[in-house]
Enzyme design. Structure first.
Site, PDB file in Angstrom:
ATOM      1  N   ALA A  80      -0.108  -4.514  -5.085  1.00  0.00           N
ATOM      2  CA  ALA A  80      -0.942  -5.425  -4.856  1.00  0.00           C
ATOM      3  C   ALA A  80      -2.288  -5.114  -4.828  1.00  0.00           C
ATOM      4  CB  ALA A  80      -0.634  -6.292  -3.493  1.00  0.00           C
ATOM      5  N   CYS A  81      -2.443  -3.826  -4.356  1.00  0.00           N
ATOM      6  CA  CYS A  81      -3.865  -3.149  -4.257  1.00  0.00           C
ATOM      7  C   CYS A  81      -4.522  -2.841  -5.460  1.00  0.00           C
ATOM      8  CB  CYS A  81      -4.005  -2.234  -3.103  1.00  0.00           C
ATOM      9  SG  CYS A  81      -5.590  -1.407  -2.875  1.00  0.00           S
ATOM     10  N   PRO A  82      -5.654  -3.000  -5.927  1.00  0.00           N
ATOM     11  CA  PRO A  82      -6.162  -2.721  -7.231  1.00  0.00           C
ATOM     12  C   PRO A  82      -6.761  -0.997  -7.109  1.00  0.00           C
ATOM     13  CG  PRO A  82      -7.798  -4.122  -6.159  1.00  0.00           C
ATOM     14  CD  PRO A  82      -6.513  -4.277  -5.444  1.00  0.00           C
TER      15      PRO A  82
END
Length: 371
Positions: A80-82
């Site tokens: 989920a984390c960029p």
């Protein structure tokens, strides 16, 4: 509403004692301020999101405390984390899949931070979304368990990516911009020659990359968060205006370069750092963070072309993008923004094919062809 712990509920008669009610009121207020999902402190009158600094900033290098070795390091990420996504892309571009294994946490972030997936989780697709596989970590349920193992007095946030030294039981780094640069060069002696010849931070472009990084990070990568986590109208308007001014700047740049990548014919760090925000833009940021002046697919044709080429034609980008994690994390973890945790159905599809356009563009092209 902040729930009262059971052990306190059982002794509510304590509130009758002089001064006790004030003590508990202050205690609960402090607990509310310290919630891990409070991205802007409730008492911050500016309403502006201020990102904290990464706490672990060591570097892998020959002859150092953390030398490059196959299998010595484990990478913890969230799909989920960029910021974590950067490291998955760089890892694959440099052929480090057999050198540095990785584990992705589950997409949900609760009060204890990121948690590892369990055998009961059926809602988190993607490779290596599993319990912590590192020996000695069998009982670890959250990423924070690693941080406390390394430092029992740790006071910072429990963030991804986290690059962990299995041999020493230490965290090397939790700063994505530095982890990807380790991946660029520090393992070159133990990877195939074809990957050694991939230069993601080439000498001749370093000054241009650094210049782009500065405003891309402040205005776009972090700008979406400044917009979405703002708690005042003034903070939001300021951030979203800067964000779209900088997206306009990217659009202009891409319209003037030979492409297909940010700085021409070869992929560089600039592509990696921008992609992880842009691929999330229409899917999450437009609605969740209110960055809705324009979307990418209908408002920025050059960025849209650049994005689709990376996603569909470069496996390191497309194969590391998990839209289920992206959509569910933001919409079900950020309860201060979305208290009912409802995840929007659209946009569908999450990304268009290379030769596909939104209906309005198709119509315009059809009308132009008739002239």
């Amino acid at each position: 509403m902040l729930s009262i712990p059971i052990h306190i509920q059982a002794n509510t008669s304590a509130f009758k004692k002089p001064g006790t009610r004030a003590f508990f009121t202050k205690t609960f207020a402090k607990m509310a301020e310290d919630k891990i999902t409070n991205w802007v402190a409730p008492n911050d009158k500016s309403g502006e999101f201020k990102r904290g600094q990464s706490q672990f900033r060591n570097f892998i290098k020959k002859g150092g405390e953390f030398p490059p070795e196959k299998g010595r390091y484990h990478l913890y990420v969230s799909y989920a984390c960029p910021w974590a996504h950067r490291t998955l892309i760089a890892r694959q571009l440099k052929g480090l899949e057999e050198i540095i294994p990785f584990t992705s946490v589950h997409w949900h972030m609760g009060q204890k931070g990121w948690r590892f997936a369990t055998s009961e989780d059926k809602d988190a697709p993607g490779a290596n979304v599993v319990a912590d596989p590192v020996k000695g970590h069998e009982k670890y349920q959250h990423l924070r368990d690693i941080y406390f193992q390394v430092d029992p007095e740790y006071k910072g946030r429990f963030t991804v990516p986290t690059l962990y030294d299995v041999k020493q039981g230490k965290i090397v780094s939790n700063e994505s911009s530095e982890i990807i640069r380790m991946f660029y060069t520090e393992f070159d002696d133990i990877i195939d020659e074809k990957y050694r010849n991939i230069h993601l931070y080439p000498t001749e472009l370093q000054s241009e990359i650094e210049s782009a990084n500065e405003w891309t990070y402040n205005d776009i990568n972090n700008g979406v968060y400044k917009s979405g986590f703002a708690t005042t109208e003034e903070a939001y308007t300021k951030a979203v205006t800067v964000l779209f001014n900088s997206l306009d700047r990217v659009e202009k740049h891409l319209s003037e370069t030979e492409g297909p990548y940010y700085f021409g014919k070869n992929i560089t760090e600039a592509d990696i750092r921008l992609y992880t925000t842009i691929v999330r833009f229409d899917v999450v940021y437009v609605q969740h963070f209110k960055t809705n002046i324009r979307d990418i697919r209908s408002g920025y044709p050059y960025i849209h072309k650049w994005l689709r080429n990376l996603y569909w034609n470069v496996p390191a980008f497309g194969e590391t993008t998990e839209f289920t994690h992206i959509k569910c994390h933001y919409t079900k973890s950020h309860t201060q923004i979305n208290p009912h945790s409802i995840t929007p159905v659209g946009p569908e599809p999450p990304i268009l094919k290379v030769d596909e356009e939104v209906p309005a563009v198709k119509f315009a092209l059809a009308m132009a062809a008739k002239k």
